[in-house]
Design a protein around this motif. Structure first.
Motif, mmCIF file in Angstrom:
data_model
loop_
_atom_site.group_PDB
_atom_site.id
_atom_site.type_symbol
_atom_site.label_atom_id
_atom_site.label_comp_id
_atom_site.label_asym_id
_atom_site.label_seq_id
_atom_site.Cartn_x
_atom_site.Cartn_y
_atom_site.Cartn_z
ATOM 1 N N TRP A 103 42.481 31.223 34.406
ATOM 2 C CA TRP A 103 42.772 33.231 34.206
ATOM 3 C C TRP A 103 44.481 33.274 33.592
ATOM 4 N N ILE A 104 43.785 33.521 31.960
ATOM 5 C CA ILE A 104 46.091 33.898 32.313
ATOM 6 C C ILE A 104 46.119 35.707 32.343
ATOM 7 N N LEU A 105 47.337 35.491 32.708
ATOM 8 C CA LEU A 105 47.279 37.163 32.513
ATOM 9 C C LEU A 105 48.665 37.534 31.639
ATOM 10 N N VAL A 106 48.950 38.131 30.945
ATOM 11 C CA VAL A 106 49.776 38.954 29.858
ATOM 12 C C VAL A 106 50.179 40.482 29.471
ATOM 13 N N ASP A 107 51.657 39.504 30.368
ATOM 14 C CA ASP A 107 51.843 41.313 31.180
ATOM 15 C C ASP A 107 52.342 41.955 30.043
ATOM 16 N N VAL A 108 52.244 42.110 29.286
ATOM 17 C CA VAL A 108 52.729 43.536 27.785
ATOM 18 C C VAL A 108 52.840 45.229 28.833
ATOM 19 N N GLY A 109 53.889 44.695 29.986
ATOM 20 C CA GLY A 109 54.015 46.264 30.705
ATOM 21 C C GLY A 109 53.353 47.213 31.177
ATOM 22 N N ASP A 110 52.868 47.983 30.391
ATOM 23 C CA ASP A 110 51.614 48.856 30.977
ATOM 24 C C ASP A 110 50.459 49.281 30.433
ATOM 25 N N VAL A 111 50.132 47.581 29.726
ATOM 26 C CA VAL A 111 48.743 47.382 29.739
ATOM 27 C C VAL A 111 48.922 45.344 29.863
ATOM 28 N N LEU A 145 48.728 50.939 40.387
ATOM 29 C CA LEU A 145 50.457 51.306 39.679
ATOM 30 C C LEU A 145 50.613 50.746 39.005
ATOM 31 N N VAL A 146 50.132 49.256 38.883
ATOM 32 C CA VAL A 146 50.256 48.180 37.979
ATOM 33 C C VAL A 146 50.000 48.328 37.064
ATOM 34 N N ALA A 147 49.092 49.069 36.192
ATOM 35 C CA ALA A 147 49.728 49.621 34.605
ATOM 36 C C ALA A 147 48.634 50.549 34.298
ATOM 37 N N ASP A 148 48.705 50.781 33.158
ATOM 38 C CA ASP A 148 48.488 52.278 33.041
ATOM 39 C C ASP A 148 46.325 51.591 32.057
ATOM 40 N N TYR A 149 46.624 50.657 31.442
ATOM 41 C CA TYR A 149 45.060 50.026 31.106
ATOM 42 C C TYR A 149 45.340 47.972 31.305
ATOM 43 N N PHE A 150 44.096 47.819 31.527
ATOM 44 C CA PHE A 150 43.766 46.533 31.845
ATOM 45 C C PHE A 150 42.966 45.935 30.431
ATOM 46 N N LEU A 151 43.309 44.796 29.568
ATOM 47 C CA LEU A 151 41.878 44.490 29.025
ATOM 48 C C LEU A 151 41.760 43.262 29.402
ATOM 49 N N ILE A 152 40.004 43.695 29.833
ATOM 50 C CA ILE A 152 39.899 41.896 30.184
ATOM 51 C C ILE A 152 38.782 41.195 29.620
ATOM 52 N N CYS A 153 39.025 40.443 28.659
ATOM 53 C CA CYS A 153 38.119 39.247 28.372
ATOM 54 C C CYS A 153 37.787 37.410 28.762
ATOM 55 N N HIS A 154 36.777 36.970 28.303
ATOM 56 C CA HIS A 154 37.086 35.957 28.112
ATOM 57 C C HIS A 154 36.648 34.965 27.237
ATOM 58 N N GLY A 155 36.798 32.954 27.692
ATOM 59 C CA GLY A 155 36.348 32.690 26.499
ATOM 60 C C GLY A 155 35.487 31.265 27.435
ATOM 61 N N SER A 156 35.386 30.208 26.278
ATOM 62 C CA SER A 156 34.103 29.393 27.061
ATOM 63 C C SER A 156 34.736 28.137 27.618
ATOM 64 N N ASN A 157 35.697 27.488 27.318
ATOM 65 C CA ASN A 157 36.957 26.586 27.734
ATOM 66 C C ASN A 157 38.670 26.746 27.652
ATOM 67 N N GLU A 158 39.187 25.707 28.482
ATOM 68 C CA GLU A 158 40.433 25.913 28.563
ATOM 69 C C GLU A 158 41.894 26.266 27.153
ATOM 70 N N ARG A 159 40.978 25.387 25.970
ATOM 71 C CA ARG A 159 41.574 25.764 24.631
ATOM 72 C C ARG A 159 41.526 26.912 24.192
ATOM 73 N N GLN A 160 40.403 27.744 24.186
ATOM 74 C CA GLN A 160 39.938 29.120 23.648
ATOM 75 C C GLN A 160 40.486 30.261 24.499
ATOM 76 N N VAL A 161 40.593 29.721 26.021
ATOM 77 C CA VAL A 161 41.100 30.867 26.661
ATOM 78 C C VAL A 161 43.032 30.984 26.137
ATOM 79 N N GLN A 162 43.248 29.622 26.210
ATOM 80 C CA GLN A 162 45.115 29.283 25.842
ATOM 81 C C GLN A 162 44.921 30.169 24.550
ATOM 82 N N ALA A 163 43.908 29.743 23.899
ATOM 83 C CA ALA A 163 44.183 30.320 22.592
ATOM 84 C C ALA A 163 43.919 31.573 22.364
ATOM 85 N N ILE A 164 43.691 32.680 23.262
ATOM 86 C CA ILE A 164 43.511 34.110 22.969
ATOM 87 C C ILE A 164 44.796 34.371 23.559
ATOM 88 N N ALA A 165 45.084 33.782 24.646
ATOM 89 C CA ALA A 165 46.748 34.214 25.040
ATOM 90 C C ALA A 165 47.016 33.971 24.061
#
Length: 118
Positions: free
Chosen positions: A77-85, A32-52
């Protein structure tokens, strides 16, 4: 804008920042949380922040509200909440530990196009 288009925009933003193993899960009927989850990863903290940040910027370019951005400072682990995504941007180590793909194994994979001009 349709949720499917938002998922693709987010995937494009992830790809622009060289995120790895980008997948989308259809969560209808599974969560019930969302219609879609998008999952990905980066190799270091700076890249993870840049992706988010890239996801957030892409949404703002298209006047799509980002409701919440969690975990940005730690960048594990950065969560970006775009409503149903909901976008989950992991550090590589955290992704293998939490393994959302297995946790939400009942969810179907939603096809996204990576590395192609739309």
């Amino acid at each position: 804008m349709k949720n499917e288009q938002i998922v693709q925009l987010a995937a494009d933003a992830c790809d622009d920042k060289r995120a790895e193993n980008i997948i989308a899960l259809e969560m209808n009927g599974v969560s019930l949380v969302a219609d879609y989850f998008l999952i990905c990863h980066g190799s270091n903290e700076r890249q993870v922040q840049a992706i988010a940040r890239g996801i957030k910027d892409k949404m703002e370019e298209h006047d799509i509200p980002v409701h919440r951005l969690e975990g940005f400072e730690q960048a594990r682990w950065i969560l970006v909440d775009v409503g149903d995504v909901v976008c989950h941007v992991f550090h590589k180590e955290e992704r293998s530990y939490y393994n959302l793909e297995r946790l939400w194994g009942d969810a179907a994979t939603y096809p996204i196009e990576i590395g192609q001009d739309q």
